[in-house]
Design an enzyme around this catalytic site. Structure first.
Site, mmCIF file in Angstrom:
data_model
loop_
_atom_site.group_PDB
_atom_site.id
_atom_site.type_symbol
_atom_site.label_atom_id
_atom_site.label_comp_id
_atom_site.label_asym_id
_atom_site.label_seq_id
_atom_site.Cartn_x
_atom_site.Cartn_y
_atom_site.Cartn_z
ATOM 1 N N GLU A 296 45.933 45.215 33.866
ATOM 2 C CA GLU A 296 44.721 44.495 33.399
ATOM 3 C C GLU A 296 43.899 45.470 32.688
ATOM 4 O OE1 GLU A 296 42.958 41.358 35.801
ATOM 5 O OE2 GLU A 296 41.126 42.596 35.524
ATOM 6 N N HIS A 325 68.841 45.134 46.916
ATOM 7 C CA HIS A 325 69.967 43.884 47.206
ATOM 8 C C HIS A 325 69.353 42.949 46.513
ATOM 9 C CE1 HIS A 325 71.666 45.983 50.590
ATOM 10 N NE2 HIS A 325 70.534 46.491 50.706
ATOM 11 N N LYS A 439 38.953 32.242 32.553
ATOM 12 C CA LYS A 439 37.978 32.080 33.351
ATOM 13 C C LYS A 439 36.792 31.051 32.867
ATOM 14 C CE LYS A 439 36.953 36.133 36.395
ATOM 15 N NZ LYS A 439 36.114 37.254 36.857
HETATM 16 O O1 PA5 Z 1 39.419 43.949 37.955
HETATM 17 C C1 PA5 Z 1 38.623 43.097 37.625
HETATM 18 O O2 PA5 Z 1 37.641 43.125 37.019
HETATM 19 C C2 PA5 Z 1 39.182 41.767 38.169
HETATM 20 O O3 PA5 Z 1 40.343 41.840 38.546
HETATM 21 C C3 PA5 Z 1 37.768 41.015 39.037
HETATM 22 O O4 PA5 Z 1 37.881 41.950 40.138
HETATM 23 C C4 PA5 Z 1 38.195 39.521 39.646
HETATM 24 O O5 PA5 Z 1 38.268 38.984 38.501
HETATM 25 C C5 PA5 Z 1 37.208 39.181 40.212
HETATM 26 O O6 PA5 Z 1 35.729 39.399 39.606
HETATM 27 P P1 PA5 Z 1 34.560 39.201 40.500
HETATM 28 O O7 PA5 Z 1 34.560 40.284 41.476
HETATM 29 O O8 PA5 Z 1 33.579 39.318 39.520
HETATM 30 O O9 PA5 Z 1 34.635 37.934 41.312
#
Ligand code: PA5
Length: 470
Positions: A296, A325, A439
């Site tokens: 990410e 495996h 989202k």
């Molecule tokens: O790393 C990130 O920013 C995302 O993975 C968020 O943690 C995830 O989308 C959850 O977001 P939030 O904590 O605002 O609910």
């Protein structure tokens, strides 16, 4: 380097080990070092201006005290802790629990556990949630819900929150909403903060400037860890020790800089699949945590100058010996487009001896009297040997033992390496605009106000012609 320090062994990525076509030469590493040094210098300067805030978490005494006080308030009162969160608000919690509490923790009797059973609900699978409701059943009163959402707007966490809030109110009465719920969210703004203020929930802050996947060393990861008996001060001490090592501007002395340099150099050469393979069940979910952090943060299509680009290594998680495996056939004989990152443990906290037995056939007799730890590490060394023999570059991160201190080091090592790799790829590792789009379209499909434009766009997309279902 203290004796409990993690080691990064990069001997098997060098040309001397895997040949010039697939390994890096000393000259290539030397040529790459100034660019890495420039990124390190920039990061240190930016830290002074308040950026890269996750690096300060190990030194935040106030935050630690606040989390410890919350842990003390709830300790001994609950049979279950249910974390409601997703992505960066869940993966770290799962990873800490698997690494630092016994396997099958939830199945142990209460007296053998250091805290409540932990369930991390990082999805909205209806069957999974319905099954959890069955499991909690009569012990709902003894269940604490930790809602974790920095933004407070994530559909999955919001839906879970609404389900469990309703359940608590119906089964136990409104008072349970404050006694059985703790919200971890942005301290200043956001939807969840508004609810906290309005309804009086107990809350812990997600520190400003720390994004989800960099937040495990804040209240996000620390509260559930602390309540389940993990020594969070030691976790932070380990992270602080690694924080020192990754502040070093001499690239070859800085393990995060070296990791970023090597993985970036392989990326440039076309080895864009980065496989993390722990030889330890305890470390398996840290590989999952790494997978999110690396993917990410580094998969981006706009660079720091606002110009289009398409970059990003693909992180893959595997587990030794299980995936020997399953995956190793591909890893050894398939395309040579991967770098392997083994996690090795020198001393297992517990080991199991393989018993001796009379009259064993030679096919089994060699095992008797040895331990499973010896076998697991032999399998790691043998697999690495086989990969190196096939010119596949392999790194090893060696844990002297799996303890709070070493897990803290590991987390800081990868977070810092991610920042540096972002610099080398010339992208912003802290945003996730592509996730945001998903989202927003979920909001549109679920009828949220303000997302009508996305709804129309989706309908146009869904109407486009052609039959593709058989
Ligand atoms: O790393 C990130 O920013 C995302 O993975 C968020 O943690 C995830 O989308 C959850 O977001 P939030 O904590 O605002 O609910």
């Amino acid at each position: 380097m203290p004796s409990a320090a993690l080691q990064l062994d990069h001997g098997n990525v060098l040309d001397a080990a895997v040949g010039a076509a697939h390994g890096l030469g000393a000259a290539e590493i030397k040529r790459a070092a100034p660019a890495v040094k420039a990124v390190l210098t920039r990061i240190e300067a930016e830290r002074k201006r308040g950026q890269h805030r996750y690096r300060d978490l190990p030194h935040d005494r106030q935050m630690l005290k606040q989390v410890q006080a919350a842990v003390r308030r709830h300790a001994g009162k609950f049979e279950n802790l249910v974390v409601l969160g997703i992505g960066g608000s869940a993966l770290g919690n799962i990873a800490l629990q698997t690494a630092l509490n016994p396997a099958y923790h939830n199945l142990l009797p209460a007296r053998a556990r250091r805290g409540p059973r932990l369930f991390v609900m990082d999805n909205v699978d209806p069957t999974q949630i319905a099954n959890l409701l069955d499991v909690l059943g009569p012990s709902l009163k003894k269940t604490l819900f930790n809602v974790i959402s920095k933004s407070g707007e994530t559909a999955e966490t919001a839906a879970q929150f609404l389900i469990f809030r309703d359940l608590l109110a119906r089964k136990l009465g409104k008072k349970a909403l404050t006694s059985n719920m703790l919200v971890t969210t942005d301290p200043q703004g956001g939807t969840m903060r508004g609810i906290v203020e309005k309804d009086g929930y107990e809350a812990l802050p997600v520190p400003p400037g720390v994004g989800g996947r960099f937040s495990v060393l804040s209240a996000v990861g620390l509260f559930s860890a602390g309540l389940c008996g993990i020594k969070i001060d030691k976790l932070l001490a380990g992270a602080a020790a690694m924080g020192e090592r990754v502040s070093e501007t001499a690239v070859m002395k800085n393990p995060a800089a070296l990791l970023a340099l090597l993985l970036h150099a392989f990326y440039v050469r076309g080895k864009r699949l980065h496989v993390m393979m722990p030889y330890s069940y305890q470390l398996k979910d840290l590989a999952d945590w790494y997978r999110q952090l690396w993917a990410e943060s580094l998969g981006k299509h706009i660079d720091l100058d606002g110009q289009p680009c398409v970059v990003g290594p693909t992180p893959i998680k595997a587990l030794g010996t299980t995936d020997q495996h399953s995956q190793v056939q591909l890893y050894r004989e398939g395309p040579n487009d991967k770098v392997f990152i083994f996690l090795e443990v020198e001393r297992f906290e517990r080991d199991v001896k393989i018993p001796r037995a009379a009259g064993l056939p030679a096919e089994m007799a060699y095992l008797q009297g040895q331990t499973l730890g010896t076998l697991l590490n032999a399998e790691k060394r043998a697999t690495e040997y086989a990969l190196v023999a096939s010119q596949r570059p392999c790194l090893t991160i060696r844990f002297p033992a799996i303890r709070e201190e070493t897990v803290g080091q590991f987390i800081m090592l990868w977070e810092a390496a991610t920042s540096i790799a972002g610099g080398l790829l010339h992208i912003n590792p802290y945003d996730q605009p592509a996730v945001q789009t998903g989202k927003e379209f979920t909001f549109a499909l679920m009828g949220k106000q303000g997302y009508e434009k996305q709804r129309r766009e989706y309908e146009r997309y869904a109407r486009r012609g052609g039959k593709s279902v058989v």
